[in-house]
Design a protein around this motif. Structure first.
Motif, PDB file in Angstrom:
ATOM      1  N   ALA A  18       0.961   4.226  -2.795  1.00 52.64           N
ATOM      2  CA  ALA A  18       0.878   5.646  -2.448  1.00 52.64           C
ATOM      3  C   ALA A  18       2.055   6.410  -3.059  1.00 52.64           C
ATOM      4  O   ALA A  18       1.893   7.527  -3.569  1.00 52.64           O
ATOM      5  CB  ALA A  18       0.871   5.812  -0.932  1.00 52.64           C
TER       6      ALA A  18
ATOM      7  N   LEU B 238       0.838  -1.208   0.000  1.00 45.06           N
ATOM      8  CA  LEU B 238       0.000   0.000   0.000  1.00 45.06           C
ATOM      9  C   LEU B 238       0.868   1.250   0.000  1.00 45.06           C
ATOM     10  O   LEU B 238       0.590   2.213  -0.721  1.00 45.06           O
ATOM     11  CB  LEU B 238      -0.933  -0.002   1.220  1.00 45.06           C
ATOM     12  CG  LEU B 238      -2.189  -0.865   1.069  1.00 45.06           C
ATOM     13  CD1 LEU B 238      -3.005  -0.821   2.351  1.00 45.06           C
ATOM     14  CD2 LEU B 238      -3.034  -0.380  -0.105  1.00 45.06           C
ATOM     15  N   ILE B 239       1.940   1.231   0.801  1.00 42.92           N
ATOM     16  CA  ILE B 239       2.843   2.385   0.802  1.00 42.92           C
ATOM     17  C   ILE B 239       3.437   2.577  -0.588  1.00 42.92           C
ATOM     18  O   ILE B 239       3.537   3.693  -1.104  1.00 42.92           O
ATOM     19  CB  ILE B 239       3.968   2.202   1.846  1.00 42.92           C
ATOM     20  CG1 ILE B 239       3.369   2.120   3.245  1.00 42.92           C
ATOM     21  CG2 ILE B 239       4.956   3.362   1.782  1.00 42.92           C
ATOM     22  CD1 ILE B 239       4.386   1.793   4.316  1.00 42.92           C
TER      23      ILE B 239
ATOM     24  N   ILE C 140       1.405   7.090  -6.736  1.00 46.23           N
ATOM     25  CA  ILE C 140       0.468   8.206  -6.937  1.00 46.23           C
ATOM     26  C   ILE C 140       1.182   9.541  -6.675  1.00 46.23           C
ATOM     27  O   ILE C 140       1.042  10.500  -7.436  1.00 46.23           O
ATOM     28  CB  ILE C 140      -0.752   8.044  -6.002  1.00 46.23           C
ATOM     29  CG1 ILE C 140      -1.514   6.777  -6.392  1.00 46.23           C
ATOM     30  CG2 ILE C 140      -1.665   9.250  -6.092  1.00 46.23           C
ATOM     31  CD1 ILE C 140      -2.576   6.371  -5.411  1.00 46.23           C
ATOM     32  N   PHE C 141       1.983   9.552  -5.610  1.00 47.54           N
ATOM     33  CA  PHE C 141       2.718  10.759  -5.258  1.00 47.54           C
ATOM     34  C   PHE C 141       3.653  11.169  -6.402  1.00 47.54           C
ATOM     35  O   PHE C 141       3.760  12.356  -6.737  1.00 47.54           O
ATOM     36  CB  PHE C 141       3.508  10.494  -3.972  1.00 47.54           C
ATOM     37  CG  PHE C 141       4.286  11.677  -3.484  1.00 47.54           C
ATOM     38  CD1 PHE C 141       3.655  12.854  -3.159  1.00 47.54           C
ATOM     39  CD2 PHE C 141       5.676  11.601  -3.341  1.00 47.54           C
ATOM     40  CE1 PHE C 141       4.370  13.947  -2.710  1.00 47.54           C
ATOM     41  CE2 PHE C 141       6.391  12.684  -2.888  1.00 47.54           C
ATOM     42  CZ  PHE C 141       5.743  13.858  -2.574  1.00 47.54           C
TER      43      PHE C 141
END
Lengths: 221, 482
Positions: free
Chosen positions: A107, A103-104, A110-111
């Motif tokens: 993220a 999940l990180i 996306i970042f």
């Protein structure tokens, strides 16, 4: 090969590079990681060659060949020999919380897209959409280095990070000037020898390659 | 041509020492190589002084006021460090801490390290600058773990990984810079040349350069040792041999700051603002404050002085960020005097810890009675580093404080607080070490006088009077950076 097809192939390769990054993030066996790392290098090399072909830039062929030689053959071979000599091949790493790590990672992707959004609009190159992928690969490389507890796997994370940088250089700019690329390749090769020596040093001074044994130097001992 | 000679001497010396580095006369060869480099750098400086800036070697090298003074400084400190390393390393060998292979490796890598730093300074290409910075890291990694103790291996691993990652991020910044520059200057090496980039910085894409600066800041900032990226620095300085601590602290941090400042001027040109400067001010001030507080609780003497290096690099970074001619002049002078003072301190610290056989502050006592040169050298070095007049650091810190009062008065209390805490902390720790009775486990030994005395005289002179050529150089550099 038309330009449109090349763009599509390149997007597929970018996706594959990102996929191998995620694979490296969760792979528990050292040999498995090594194989994934070699595949990532192969995709990188192919993508560089395709960009070179469509843009008509011949110096990119040299970078592609360099990548192939270094990242697909030389570095995995050096690591293989080290792992074999140090007899750590059967080591399985205990990774806590694979779903959270994934999940990180997502993220971070996306970042990266968010960060590179203003640049994507400026770029006119055929490879522009891949810059975000390159940044994501760099960041996932960092994440691998943070989550791993062994010296060898940490190094593989470092090399995956370096792959992301190479990908950024080709995808954003059609490759850096040749002098620079040769120098960078040389530095990576020297670094490979140094960490090779290091593994032996760590092994002889700590009796293991676990980084958790190396936590003596702290403030307020 | 002169530049090639300058760089060639170190490479040649490194190659020769790789073969004969364990011989009895190897330290002398090491000194000779460094001294020849220093002479060449003086000739280069004279050339620039009389004929102005120059670009040479198919535009791969360039010399201007900013990099030439750092090049002379680098060559000078490396020469005095080579002189200091002769008795120091011989003593380590006699104690049986180092074997023959280690000595050969040490001498060759010392020269290669100096080569990498000079290359980073003199190259005209942002990419080659990056490569040299990486080479400077790689050549010192295994020097930090030269003693092969568990803690030194750990320190070297930390240094390798943290600086490796940091510098990788700086490469990403370089890629972004090239991405922006290629649109204006076209493809190829010319789009990565400082001289070309500086000329067109106004027309580079501001959004790309702002993003690039974040990566440069984190990347080169790691090497400068700015908080919170400083974790590797105290360990690497404390565990490596002292001559290496002296050059890491006195020279490498300067070179990294040089790279960062060059990048900042480009970003400032593109964004027509001082956003980059503000980021640097924040990093610098935080480094100053955090390291000042950390100084209070150090137990290892070399670790303590490495925190002091973080503090001073913070001050210089802050001053470069502040901008304006007074602050920039102060920062340039600060880099110069800090480098001279800190390497002198490390020389005395090296001798002091050999005399007591430990690096623990609580076990080092009675230095002045035991060996006046080491004791007074350390005392005066610390007096200089905490910014007492009449030493050079007082001048530079005073200039920076004046500029702060003028353009950012709200930050002045924080700046002064950091300086005051560092002042108190260092003085409190050093007083008992230099004064008092000689403990029975202290044994005197041969020390090298010249480097310490030479450095301290220079720092004193620079505090009282700035030679004309130096002030001209620094003013020229200030004009370049504005």
């Amino acid at each position: 090969m038309t330009a449109g097809l090349a763009v599509q192939i390149n997007s597929v390769l970018a996706a594959l590079i990102l996929l191998t990054s995620f694979g490296l993030l969760v792979q528990r066996r050292i040999y498995g990681m090594l194989r994934l790392f070699a595949w990532q290098g192969a995709f990188l090399s192919l993508s560089t060659a395709i960009v070179g072909y469509t843009a008509g830039l011949h110096h990119l062929y040299i970078s592609a060949a360099l990548t192939l030689a270094l990242k697909v053959f030389a570095l995995p071979y050096i690591l293989y020999v080290l792992i074999h000599r140090l007899e750590i091949k059967r080591d399985v790493e205990e990774l806590v919380n694979i779903p959270t790590t994934m999940l990180i990672g997502i993220a971070l992707v996306i970042f990266s897209y968010y960060l590179t959004a203003p640049i994507r609009e400026l770029s006119t190159l055929i490879t522009r959409s891949t810059l975000a992928v390159a940044l994501a690969t760099v960041m996932i490389g960092l994440l691998i280095m943070i989550t791993r507890r062994k010296a060898v796997t940490q190094i593989i994370g470092f090399l995956a990070l370096e792959n992301g940088l190479f990908f950024a250089a080709t995808s954003a700019t059609y490759g850096m000037p040749l002098v620079v690329e040769l120098g960078v390749a040389l530095d990576i090769l020297i670094a490979a020898f140094i960490f090779g020596i290091f593994f032996y040093h760590i092994r002889t001074s700590f009796d293991s390659l676990e980084l958790k044994d190396m936590e003596k130097l702290k403030e307020d001992e | 041509m002169l530049i090639l000679v300058l760089l060639g001497i170190n490479l040649l010396a490194a190659a020769v020492l790789a073969v004969i580095g364990e011989k009895r006369y190897a330290p002398e060869v090491n000194i000779l190589g460094s001294a020849a480099t220093f002479v060449a750098s003086v000739f280069l400086a004279a050339d620039v002084y009389y004929n102005g800036r120059m670009i040479s070697g198919r535009e791969y090298f360039f010399v201007d006021e900013f990099n030439v003074y750092l090049a002379v400084l680098t060559a000078f400190v490396s020469m005095t460090t080579a002189v200091f390393s002769r008795p120091y390393m011989r003593h380590e060998q006699e104690r049986g801490r180092l074997g023959k292979v280690a000595m050969r490796f040490y001498h060759a890598m010392f020269q290669l390290f100096i080569f990498a730093m000079l290359m980073a300074l003199l190259t005209n290409n942002v990419g080659i600058l990056w490569i040299s910075m990486e080479l400077a890291t790689l050549s010192t990694v295994l020097l930090v773990s030269l003693y092969r103790t568990p803690s030194s291996v750990e320190a070297a691993w930390k240094y390798f990984i943290l600086c490796g990652v940091g510098i990788a991020l700086a490469l990403f910044g370089t890629v972004l810079l090239y991405f922006a520059a290629e649109k204006v200057l076209g493809e190829g090496s010319k789009a990565l040349q400082w001289t070309n980039l500086a000329a067109v910085s106004g027309s580079l894409e501001p959004t790309v350069l702002s993003l690039a600066f974040v990566f440069f800041m984190v990347g080169y900032g790691t090497k400068v040792g700015l908080v919170p990226l400083h974790n590797w620095l105290p360990d690497a300085h404390a565990e490596g041999p002292t001559p290496i601590s002296a050059v890491l602290s006195g020279l490498l941090l300067n070179i990294a700051l040089y790279a960062l400042v060059r990048c900042k001027t480009l970003v400032d040109g593109a964004t027509h603002g001082n956003r980059a400067g503000q980021i640097m001010m924040a990093f610098g001030l935080v480094s100053l404050l955090v390291s000042a507080f950390s100084l209070l609780r150090q137990k290892d003497i070399k670790r303590m002085f490495s925190y002091s290096s973080i503090e001073h690099m913070g001050i210089a970074t802050y001053a470069f960020g502040l901008g304006g001619s007074v602050a920039t002049f102060g920062a340039l002078l600060h880099m110069l005097v800090h480098s001279l003072t800190k390497s002198a301190i490390f020389f005395t610290v090296g001798h002091a810890s050999q005399m007591h056989g430990t690096q623990e502050i609580s076990r080092i006592r009675g230095l002045i009675k035991g060996n006046p040169l080491v004791g007074w050298g350390l005392m005066l070095g610390v007096a200089a580093i905490i910014g007492l007049p009449p030493f050079g650091l007082f001048t530079s810190e005073f200039l920076i404080l004046t500029a702060t009062m003028k353009s950012a008065p709200l930050l002045a209390p924080f700046f002064l607080l950091g300086l005051a805490i560092a002042f108190a902390a260092l003085l409190r720790k050093v007083m008992p070490m230099v004064f008092g009775a000689v403990p029975d486990y202290q044994h005197n030994q041969r020390v090298s006088h010249t480097p310490v005395i030479l450095h301290m005289i220079l720092v004193l002179v620079l505090g009282l009077y700035l030679p004309v050529f130096l002030s001209q150089w620094l003013h020229g550099a200030v004009r370049l950076l504005r």
